[in-house]
Design a protein around this motif. Structure first.
Motif, short mmCIF file in Angstrom:
data_model
loop_
_atom_site.label_atom_id
_atom_site.label_comp_id
_atom_site.label_asym_id
_atom_site.label_seq_id
_atom_site.Cartn_x
_atom_site.Cartn_y
_atom_site.Cartn_z
N GLY A 33 3.90 44.74 72.18
CA GLY A 33 4.40 44.18 70.92
C GLY A 33 5.20 42.91 71.15
N LEU A 34 6.04 42.93 72.17
CA LEU A 34 6.83 41.74 72.48
C LEU A 34 5.92 40.57 72.89
CD1 LEU A 34 9.74 43.39 74.51
CD2 LEU A 34 9.92 42.34 72.25
N ALA A 35 4.92 40.86 73.71
CA ALA A 35 3.99 39.81 74.14
C ALA A 35 3.22 39.25 72.95
CB ALA A 35 3.02 40.37 75.19
N ASN A 41 1.05 36.66 67.39
CA ASN A 41 0.06 37.63 66.90
C ASN A 41 0.83 38.75 66.20
OD1 ASN A 41 -1.98 36.15 68.19
ND2 ASN A 41 -1.78 37.34 70.07
N LEU A 42 1.39 38.42 65.06
CA LEU A 42 2.34 39.33 64.41
C LEU A 42 1.71 40.63 63.95
CD1 LEU A 42 4.51 36.77 62.43
CD2 LEU A 42 4.81 37.61 64.75
N ALA A 45 1.34 42.77 66.96
CA ALA A 45 2.67 43.23 67.39
C ALA A 45 3.14 44.38 66.49
CB ALA A 45 3.67 42.08 67.35
N LEU A 46 2.96 44.22 65.18
CA LEU A 46 3.34 45.29 64.26
C LEU A 46 2.59 46.58 64.59
CD1 LEU A 46 3.48 43.45 60.82
CD2 LEU A 46 5.40 44.54 62.00
N GLU A 47 1.32 46.45 64.87
CA GLU A 47 0.51 47.64 65.21
C GLU A 47 1.00 48.29 66.50
OE1 GLU A 47 -2.20 50.59 64.59
OE2 GLU A 47 -1.53 49.03 63.20
N LEU A 74 12.50 42.59 63.01
CA LEU A 74 12.47 41.17 63.35
C LEU A 74 11.17 40.51 62.88
CD1 LEU A 74 14.01 41.32 66.93
CD2 LEU A 74 15.10 40.44 64.86
N ILE A 75 10.07 41.23 63.05
CA ILE A 75 8.79 40.68 62.58
C ILE A 75 8.76 40.66 61.06
CG2 ILE A 75 6.30 41.06 62.49
CD1 ILE A 75 6.46 41.94 65.39
#
Length: 173
Positions: A33-35, A41-42, A45-47, A74-75
């Motif tokens: 997710g951090l990467a 690639n929000l 990341a959420l997924e 944060l996202i």
């Protein structure tokens, strides 16, 4: 870093199911997710964060649940989903309070300081997108004040909360 994540997941496939495997899987999802977040690639990341949070809830890893909620928030703030961000942070606050006995005193205070500072930021950003909704500043100030209760030993949070409160009072004048 995505390649390392892929390699680590490949190696995990050969490991027998266990709590430890679930813990590692959740941590890997957090790193993925951090990467993805850093690569903008929000949605991915959420997924990653949602899947990791589900695993962490299932195995009762409350600290990791808090990390996932904080990262989700944060996202959500970046996506201007301020209500979603605040909801995640409120959930984090409840998880921390309900598992307070598992924290050392300073860890608990720092976690509570952060988890109350961030909703203030979300409400303040929300206000700047919707200036007609002045009550959002009241909500921001509430969380900044709440953060101060826990921030005595955390100068950065204390200073940030105080500056933000002062800015709110200036805007409201």
């Amino acid at each position: 870093s995505i390649q390392y994540y892929t390699d680590a997941n490949f190696f995990l496939l050969g490991v027998k199911d266990s709590r430890k495997k679930s813990v590692v899987s959740a941590h890997l999802l957090n790193y993925a997710g951090l990467a993805n977040w850093k690569r903008n690639n929000l949605n991915e990341a959420l997924e990653n964060y949602r899947k990791g949070k589900e695993i962490s809830i299932r195995i009762g890893d409350n600290r990791q649940v808090v990390k996932f909620n904080n990262n989700l928030s944060l996202i959500d703030i970046e996506l201007q989903n301020y209500e979603g961000a605040v909801a995640s942070l409120k959930e984090s606050s409840k998880v921390i309070e309900n598992s307070s006995r598992t924290y050392k005193k300073q860890e608990f205070l720092n976690s509570m300081s952060n988890v109350n500072l961030y909703p203030g930021n979300a409400y303040e950003k929300y206000f700047h997108q919707n200036k007609s909704m002045g009550f959002l500043l009241d909500s921001a100030a509430f969380y900044y004040e709440k953060s101060l209760i826990y921030s005595k030993d955390f100068e950065n949070n204390m200073i940030s909360a105080k500056i933000n409160i002062a800015n709110i009072y200036k805007v409201k004048k």
